[in-house]
Design a protein around this motif. Structure first.
Motif, PDB file in Angstrom:
ATOM      1  N   GLU A 239       0.844  -1.189   0.000  1.00 58.53           N
ATOM      2  CA  GLU A 239       0.000   0.000   0.000  1.00 58.53           C
ATOM      3  C   GLU A 239       0.887   1.249   0.000  1.00 58.53           C
ATOM      4  O   GLU A 239       1.905   1.311   0.687  1.00 58.53           O
ATOM      5  CB  GLU A 239      -0.897   0.012   1.241  1.00 58.53           C
ATOM      6  N   GLY A 240       0.490   2.236  -0.803  1.00 59.74           N
ATOM      7  CA  GLY A 240       1.211   3.498  -0.826  1.00 59.74           C
ATOM      8  C   GLY A 240       2.359   3.538  -1.804  1.00 59.74           C
ATOM      9  O   GLY A 240       2.939   4.610  -2.021  1.00 59.74           O
ATOM     10  N   ARG A 241       2.710   2.408  -2.405  1.00 53.62           N
ATOM     11  CA  ARG A 241       3.789   2.405  -3.391  1.00 53.62           C
ATOM     12  C   ARG A 241       3.184   2.614  -4.768  1.00 53.62           C
ATOM     13  O   ARG A 241       2.322   1.848  -5.213  1.00 53.62           O
ATOM     14  CB  ARG A 241       4.550   1.089  -3.344  1.00 53.62           C
ATOM     15  N   ASP A 242       3.617   3.658  -5.473  1.00 56.22           N
ATOM     16  CA  ASP A 242       3.018   4.008  -6.754  1.00 56.22           C
ATOM     17  C   ASP A 242       3.332   2.955  -7.814  1.00 56.22           C
ATOM     18  O   ASP A 242       4.423   2.373  -7.824  1.00 56.22           O
ATOM     19  CB  ASP A 242       3.552   5.359  -7.237  1.00 56.22           C
ATOM     20  N   PRO A 243       2.381   2.730  -8.728  1.00 52.07           N
ATOM     21  CA  PRO A 243       2.686   1.860  -9.865  1.00 52.07           C
ATOM     22  C   PRO A 243       3.860   2.400 -10.663  1.00 52.07           C
ATOM     23  O   PRO A 243       4.099   3.611 -10.734  1.00 52.07           O
ATOM     24  CB  PRO A 243       1.393   1.889 -10.690  1.00 52.07           C
ATOM     25  N   GLU A 244       4.597   1.497 -11.286  1.00 57.76           N
ATOM     26  CA  GLU A 244       5.797   1.846 -12.050  1.00 57.76           C
ATOM     27  C   GLU A 244       5.505   1.749 -13.539  1.00 57.76           C
ATOM     28  O   GLU A 244       5.052   0.710 -14.028  1.00 57.76           O
ATOM     29  CB  GLU A 244       6.932   0.887 -11.683  1.00 57.76           C
ATOM     30  N   TRP A 245       5.749   2.841 -14.271  1.00 53.99           N
ATOM     31  CA  TRP A 245       5.593   2.820 -15.723  1.00 53.99           C
ATOM     32  C   TRP A 245       6.746   2.039 -16.326  1.00 53.99           C
ATOM     33  O   TRP A 245       7.918   2.300 -16.032  1.00 53.99           O
ATOM     34  CB  TRP A 245       5.568   4.254 -16.267  1.00 53.99           C
ATOM     35  N   LEU A 246       6.437   1.096 -17.199  1.00 54.25           N
ATOM     36  CA  LEU A 246       7.458   0.221 -17.774  1.00 54.25           C
ATOM     37  C   LEU A 246       7.942   0.681 -19.147  1.00 54.25           C
ATOM     38  O   LEU A 246       8.793   0.030 -19.740  1.00 54.25           O
ATOM     39  CB  LEU A 246       6.915  -1.216 -17.882  1.00 54.25           C
ATOM     40  N   GLY A 247       7.418   1.783 -19.657  1.00 50.74           N
ATOM     41  CA  GLY A 247       7.831   2.259 -20.972  1.00 50.74           C
ATOM     42  C   GLY A 247       6.822   1.880 -22.035  1.00 50.74           C
ATOM     43  O   GLY A 247       5.769   1.291 -21.767  1.00 50.74           O
ATOM     44  N   ARG A 248       7.150   2.213 -23.272  1.00 47.11           N
ATOM     45  CA  ARG A 248       6.221   1.953 -24.374  1.00 47.11           C
ATOM     46  C   ARG A 248       6.132   0.457 -24.652  1.00 47.11           C
ATOM     47  O   ARG A 248       7.143  -0.207 -24.881  1.00 47.11           O
ATOM     48  CB  ARG A 248       6.664   2.677 -25.640  1.00 47.11           C
ATOM     49  N   PRO A 249       4.903  -0.102 -24.672  1.00 49.60           N
ATOM     50  CA  PRO A 249       4.761  -1.520 -24.977  1.00 49.60           C
ATOM     51  C   PRO A 249       4.672  -1.768 -26.484  1.00 49.60           C
ATOM     52  O   PRO A 249       4.113  -0.961 -27.229  1.00 49.60           O
ATOM     53  CB  PRO A 249       3.442  -1.889 -24.294  1.00 49.60           C
ATOM     54  N   GLU A 250       5.238  -2.875 -26.919  1.00 46.81           N
ATOM     55  CA  GLU A 250       5.142  -3.314 -28.312  1.00 46.81           C
ATOM     56  C   GLU A 250       4.722  -4.776 -28.317  1.00 46.81           C
ATOM     57  O   GLU A 250       4.924  -5.507 -27.334  1.00 46.81           O
ATOM     58  CB  GLU A 250       6.468  -3.147 -29.048  1.00 46.81           C
ATOM     59  N   HIS A 251       4.173  -5.232 -29.439  1.00 51.35           N
ATOM     60  CA  HIS A 251       3.625  -6.584 -29.521  1.00 51.35           C
ATOM     61  C   HIS A 251       4.131  -7.311 -30.765  1.00 51.35           C
ATOM     62  O   HIS A 251       4.428  -6.698 -31.795  1.00 51.35           O
ATOM     63  CB  HIS A 251       2.098  -6.539 -29.564  1.00 51.35           C
ATOM     64  N   ASP A 252       4.198  -8.619 -30.659  1.00 50.55           N
ATOM     65  CA  ASP A 252       4.475  -9.503 -31.785  1.00 50.55           C
ATOM     66  C   ASP A 252       3.590 -10.727 -31.607  1.00 50.55           C
ATOM     67  O   ASP A 252       3.844 -11.574 -30.733  1.00 50.55           O
ATOM     68  CB  ASP A 252       5.951  -9.899 -31.819  1.00 50.55           C
ATOM     69  N   LEU A 253       2.529 -10.816 -32.402  1.00 50.06           N
ATOM     70  CA  LEU A 253       1.535 -11.868 -32.260  1.00 50.06           C
ATOM     71  C   LEU A 253       1.777 -12.985 -33.268  1.00 50.06           C
ATOM     72  O   LEU A 253       2.209 -12.741 -34.394  1.00 50.06           O
ATOM     73  CB  LEU A 253       0.125 -11.306 -32.474  1.00 50.06           C
ATOM     74  N   ILE A 254       1.461 -14.198 -32.854  1.00 49.69           N
ATOM     75  CA  ILE A 254       1.507 -15.365 -33.736  1.00 49.69           C
ATOM     76  C   ILE A 254       0.070 -15.802 -33.992  1.00 49.69           C
ATOM     77  O   ILE A 254      -0.697 -16.040 -33.045  1.00 49.69           O
ATOM     78  CB  ILE A 254       2.299 -16.516 -33.097  1.00 49.69           C
ATOM     79  N   PHE A 255      -0.307 -15.902 -35.269  1.00 49.71           N
ATOM     80  CA  PHE A 255      -1.660 -16.289 -35.652  1.00 49.71           C
ATOM     81  C   PHE A 255      -1.672 -17.716 -36.194  1.00 49.71           C
ATOM     82  O   PHE A 255      -0.769 -18.124 -36.933  1.00 49.71           O
ATOM     83  CB  PHE A 255      -2.216 -15.349 -36.722  1.00 49.71           C
ATOM     84  N   CYS A 256      -2.716 -18.454 -35.840  1.00 53.43           N
ATOM     85  CA  CYS A 256      -2.934 -19.762 -36.447  1.00 53.43           C
ATOM     86  C   CYS A 256      -3.309 -19.557 -37.912  1.00 53.43           C
ATOM     87  O   CYS A 256      -4.147 -18.710 -38.237  1.00 53.43           O
ATOM     88  CB  CYS A 256      -4.054 -20.492 -35.705  1.00 53.43           C
ATOM     89  N   PRO A 257      -2.698 -20.296 -38.839  1.00 56.81           N
ATOM     90  CA  PRO A 257      -2.993 -20.105 -40.258  1.00 56.81           C
ATOM     91  C   PRO A 257      -4.478 -20.252 -40.571  1.00 56.81           C
ATOM     92  O   PRO A 257      -5.189 -21.052 -39.962  1.00 56.81           O
ATOM     93  CB  PRO A 257      -2.184 -21.210 -40.934  1.00 56.81           C
ATOM     94  N   ALA A 258      -4.922 -19.431 -41.524  1.00 53.23           N
ATOM     95  CA  ALA A 258      -6.291 -19.466 -42.042  1.00 53.23           C
ATOM     96  C   ALA A 258      -7.334 -19.114 -40.980  1.00 53.23           C
ATOM     97  O   ALA A 258      -8.509 -19.457 -41.107  1.00 53.23           O
ATOM     98  CB  ALA A 258      -6.613 -20.824 -42.661  1.00 53.23           C
ATOM     99  N   THR A 259      -6.911 -18.420 -39.918  1.00 56.03           N
ATOM    100  CA  THR A 259      -7.823 -17.925 -38.883  1.00 56.03           C
ATOM    101  C   THR A 259      -7.311 -16.562 -38.435  1.00 56.03           C
ATOM    102  O   THR A 259      -6.315 -16.058 -38.944  1.00 56.03           O
ATOM    103  CB  THR A 259      -7.874 -18.862 -37.652  1.00 56.03           C
ATOM    104  N   ARG A 260      -7.968 -16.005 -37.430  1.00 55.76           N
ATOM    105  CA  ARG A 260      -7.403 -14.870 -36.699  1.00 55.76           C
ATOM    106  C   ARG A 260      -7.165 -15.240 -35.236  1.00 55.76           C
ATOM    107  O   ARG A 260      -7.077 -14.363 -34.382  1.00 55.76           O
ATOM    108  CB  ARG A 260      -8.300 -13.643 -36.818  1.00 55.76           C
ATOM    109  N   ASP A 261      -7.059 -16.509 -34.967  1.00 55.44           N
ATOM    110  CA  ASP A 261      -6.777 -16.974 -33.615  1.00 55.44           C
ATOM    111  C   ASP A 261      -5.316 -16.699 -33.279  1.00 55.44           C
ATOM    112  O   ASP A 261      -4.414 -17.110 -34.012  1.00 55.44           O
ATOM    113  CB  ASP A 261      -7.048 -18.469 -33.493  1.00 55.44           C
TER     114      ASP A 261
END
Length: 385
Positions: A239-261
């Motif tokens: 309690e009382g400890r401020d959240p820490e900003w981790l910087g700009r987030p980036e993503h790299d997603l893997i999709f199952c072929p022939a879907t958007r899963d």
């Protein structure tokens, strides 16, 4: 009309509490919970309850992914004057201790094969997320606030007649509260929006629960990858400890072929110092919250839709029978493991990886709402769907 809440000094506008500040039909106020065991990967429960003051509706749902089974209990009723009433038929939420402990109960019914009585106990302080705001033409389509918490669960859950004990040593989850304006209820006439086109919805929302801390990540992007909202913060249990900003987030997603899963992902956090934190996301079990719960495009049941004074229903599907087109038009909540690398330290955690890739998105080669991911040379991830 007054309600018991008007006896408390909590008013924000010159109206009784039951009247919200905007008359926008899309105003909502919602609870969300998820619950899972850390010692196996075949059970993932999600529960939601929402009030829609300008539509006069309150509804809720519970959806359980249990092995190959997708089990839904859903309920809707007319919203009364008392906003402290958080019961919809067999589903109720009790605030035992504000921002700390809540009880969530689904009573047994012949309509579905699921019931539970579980209590959430927070392990971190509630953390307020950045405002989520978006327009189409001049209409505000999103204007919401939300806070989140991770914690443990205790109680019991019954599915198909089998009672499962929920022990706080092995059951975790996260919950959030959100409110504001977002599309709800029956579909509106599109008007000029039919000419301008439907907005895409590319969305990543991940809540990672480690023993030492929690990490929350939000990214929404338009068709070109421009950020609508983003956040990456580490929340400490003290309690009382401020959240820490981790910087700009980036993503790299893997999709199952022939879907958007999405079957796997890597997230990176780029700190102003140049340091990069990496999280490998291992997606274990997909809970298709858009099928049967109100989050999807089903014309007979959407959040805030008028169903009658009180309606309770149950649905059941086999997950392997879902069609790709059925899965692709709503977010999917994935029970996941997370492996964080920070300098020479590593941390392992569990939690939620919610993702949607609806509509065009240049980064991943989607040019419309119906094209699918291209074939890959090798892929062995379809069993996780």
């Amino acid at each position: 009309m007054l309600s018991p809440m008007d006896d408390y000094p909590i008013h924000q506008i010159a109206e009784p509490v039951r009247h919200v500040a905007t008359s926008d039909r899309n105003f909502y106020d919602r609870y969300y919970f998820n619950c899972y065991p850390t010692d196996n990967n075949d059970t993932f429960l999600i529960v939601g309850l929402g009030q829609y003051p300008n539509l006069g509706v309150m509804d809720g749902f519970a959806v359980l992914r249990h092995g190959d089974h997708h089990i839904v209990a859903r309920m809707s009723k007319a919203l009364g004057a008392d906003r402290t009433d958080t019961t919809v038929g067999p589903l109720r939420i009790e605030v035992l201790e504000g921002l700390q402990k809540l009880r969530v109960v689904l009573e047994p019914s012949s309509e579905y094969d699921l019931s539970f009585d579980i209590t959430f106990d927070a392990t971190i302080p509630a953390a307020l997320e950045p405002k989520h705001f978006r327009r189409q033409l001049e209409r505000v389509t999103f204007d919401t606030s939300r806070f989140l918490q991770t914690g443990t669960w205790s109680g019991h859950l019954t599915v198909d007649g089998e009672e499962i004990s929920i022990d706080p040593d092995t059951w975790r989850g996260n919950r959030d509260r959100s409110w504001g304006v977002r599309p709800v209820g029956e579909a509106e006439p599109p008007g000029r929006r039919a000419v301008d086109g439907i907005q895409n919805f590319f969305w990543i929302y991940s809540v990672m629960q480690f023993d030492e801390f929690t990490i929350s990540v939000i990214m929404q992007e338009d068709e070109q990858g421009r950020r609508i909202v983003e956040e990456a913060m580490r929340i400490w249990p003290e309690e009382g400890r401020d959240p820490e900003w981790l910087g700009r987030p980036e993503h790299d997603l893997i999709f199952c072929p022939a879907t958007r899963d999405v079957t796997g992902a890597t997230l990176t956090f780029h700190r102003p110092s140049g340091e990069v934190l990496t999280v490998d996301c291992e997606l274990l079990l997909a809970n298709h919250i858009g099928i049967g719960t109100g989050y999807g495009l089903e014309q007979d049941w959407r959040h805030g839709m008028w169903q009658g004074e009180l309606v309770v229903q149950g649905l059941r599907h086999k997950v392997h029978e879902f069609e790709p087109m059925q899965r692709m038009f709503s977010p999917v909540d994935n029970l996941s493991k997370f492996h964080l690398t920070e300098g020479d330290q590593t941390f392992d955690g569990t939690g939620l990886f919610e993702v949607a890739a609806i509509g065009p998105h240049e980064r991943y080669g989607f040019t419309s709402f119906i094209d699918m991911a291209p074939e890959r040379e090798t892929d062995n991830t379809e069993e996780r769907l």
